[in-house]
Design an enzyme around this catalytic site. Structure first.
Site, PDB file in Angstrom:
ATOM      1  CG  ASP A  49      -5.204   0.147   0.310  1.00  0.00           C
ATOM      2  OD1 ASP A  49      -5.419   1.331   0.581  1.00  0.00           O
ATOM      3  OD2 ASP A  49      -5.147  -0.292  -0.857  1.00  0.00           O
ATOM      4  CG  ASP A  51      -9.327   3.559  -3.547  1.00  0.00           C
ATOM      5  OD1 ASP A  51     -10.387   3.309  -4.137  1.00  0.00           O
ATOM      6  OD2 ASP A  51      -9.149   4.583  -2.861  1.00  0.00           O
TER       7      ASP A  51
HETATM    8  N1  U5P Z   1      -6.167   8.629  -6.027  1.00  0.00           N
HETATM    9  C1  U5P Z   1      -6.914   9.047  -7.100  1.00  0.00           C
HETATM   10  N2  U5P Z   1      -7.144  10.406  -7.259  1.00  0.00           N
HETATM   11  C2  U5P Z   1      -6.676  11.317  -6.340  1.00  0.00           C
HETATM   12  C3  U5P Z   1      -5.940  10.852  -5.247  1.00  0.00           C
HETATM   13  C4  U5P Z   1      -5.712   9.508  -5.131  1.00  0.00           C
HETATM   14  O1  U5P Z   1      -7.352   8.245  -7.908  1.00  0.00           O
HETATM   15  O2  U5P Z   1      -6.927  12.515  -6.488  1.00  0.00           O
HETATM   16  C5  U5P Z   1      -5.937   7.179  -5.857  1.00  0.00           C
HETATM   17  C6  U5P Z   1      -4.488   6.815  -5.723  1.00  0.00           C
HETATM   18  O3  U5P Z   1      -3.957   6.512  -6.974  1.00  0.00           O
HETATM   19  C7  U5P Z   1      -4.518   5.591  -4.805  1.00  0.00           C
HETATM   20  C8  U5P Z   1      -5.828   5.706  -4.086  1.00  0.00           C
HETATM   21  O4  U5P Z   1      -4.502   4.397  -5.543  1.00  0.00           O
HETATM   22  O5  U5P Z   1      -6.544   6.767  -4.660  1.00  0.00           O
HETATM   23  C9  U5P Z   1      -5.600   5.989  -2.645  1.00  0.00           C
HETATM   24  O6  U5P Z   1      -5.901   4.940  -1.892  1.00  0.00           O
HETATM   25  P1  U5P Z   1      -4.891   3.958  -1.124  1.00  0.00           P
HETATM   26  O7  U5P Z   1      -5.028   2.667  -1.879  1.00  0.00           O
HETATM   27  O8  U5P Z   1      -3.487   4.492  -1.181  1.00  0.00           O
HETATM   28  O9  U5P Z   1      -5.451   3.942   0.247  1.00  0.00           O
END
Ligand code: U5P
Length: 297
Positions: A49, A51
């Site tokens: 992953d 983020d």
């Molecule tokens: N996220 C945001 N803003 C959004 C949509 C998603 O900050 O509008 C964050 C989610 O909290 C999540 C990450 O941690 O982006 C998505 O990445 P992943 O780690 O699930 O791949």
């Protein structure tokens, strides 16, 4: 004669002895490590992953930006839109990390969040040429040790799939600014669609959110098929949804799952210990994955 130690590799690794490292089933992890080391780098692939897994969760107590936050916090997004995006985050992030809801219960909310959020971003008139500065001005950072890891994986030709519900364009820019994008990296994420004037008009392809990575994995079955000899996987993630990133990998033999638990720790620790082989609590480094890689590469 003393009985043979059944967790010898684990005990030999200082990085695994730290207080924030949880291994529920040490015998399983020992066997996995032993097999991964024995099979070596030619059988290995990484699925990770982005983020809060490759990127840092916080620095001096302050949250670091996700890909989405890079834009939300930048001067490219007008105040009125920022407010809407903040409200969306306040509504949906608690659902993302809720320990009591099932993944299936969370999915419709994630769809709602991402659909509304990307809609707002498109309304901001973002330009492709502004992204680099937005990343520079943000506090998005890679975990300590990512640079070493990327370099080492490239050096040893181990493929790395970065599977992210963030924004592909931003993610690549973060990696470029803090390390380097290498040829062995492949990114599956939400990529922005720009018109011929370089203005954001939407997002390409199917939406990836935190809890539909299994579908994304299946869509990328061609990638996995070309790597079918690489039957050992190290998976890294920070959410329960990340565990599904390797769905659809044919011929998988061993999978070592390393989970970063950054937030809502007390409530989620038990579940994470069940689901991930190794859980790293509030760890801002890649020390553990890198120590394991050093043994395999
Ligand atoms: N996220 C945001 N803003 C959004 C949509 C998603 O900050 O509008 C964050 C989610 O909290 C999540 C990450 O941690 O982006 C998505 O990445 P992943 O780690 O699930 O791949």
């Amino acid at each position: 004669r003393r009985p043979k130690k059944r967790t010898k590799i684990i005990e030999m690794m200082d990085e695994l002895q730290k207080e924030n490292v949880y291994i529920k089933d040490k015998e399983r992890v020992e066997k996995l490590l032993c097999q991964l080391i024995q099979d070596g780098k030619s059988k290995l692939q990484i699925i990770t992953d982005f983020d809060m897994t490759l990127s840092r969760f916080s620095i001096n107590g302050k949250r670091c930006a996700t890909c989405h936050n890079v834009l939300e916090d930048s001067t490219l997004v007008p105040e009125s839109k920022k407010q809407i995006l903040d409200e969306l985050r306040d509504t949906y992030y608690p659902i993302e990390i809720n320990a009591k809801m099932t993944i299936e219960e969370k999915i419709p909310f994630m769809m709602e969040w991402y659909t509304k959020g990307t809609g707002v971003l498109v309304e901001c008139g973002l330009k492709q040429s502004d992204l680099s500065l937005a990343v520079k001005e943000s506090n998005a950072q890679l975990r300590e040790g990512c640079d070493w890891q990327f370099h080492a994986l490239h050096e040893h030709s181990v493929p790395m799939l970065i599977f992210s519900a963030g924004i592909g364009d931003i993610l690549e820019e973060i990696i470029k600014q803090h390390s380097q994008m290498y040829a062995n990296m492949r990114v599956v994420s939400n990529y922005m669609d720009f018109n011929h004037d370089g203005m954001l008009v939407g997002f390409k392809g199917d939406l990836v959110h935190t809890y539909n990575k299994n579908e994304g994995a299946l869509r990328n079955s061609d990638y996995f098929t070309t790597l079918k000899e690489r039957r050992n996987i190290i998976l890294m993630g920070d959410s329960m949804g990340d565990l599904r990133m390797a769905d659809g990998v044919p011929n998988m033999q061993q999978i070592l799952k390393i989970g970063f638990l950054n937030d809502n720790i007390e409530e989620r620790l038990e579940k994470y210990k069940e689901a991930y082989d190794i859980v790293l609590v509030s760890d801002s480094t890649m020390d553990v994955p890198n120590a394991i890689l050093k043994k395999i590469l």
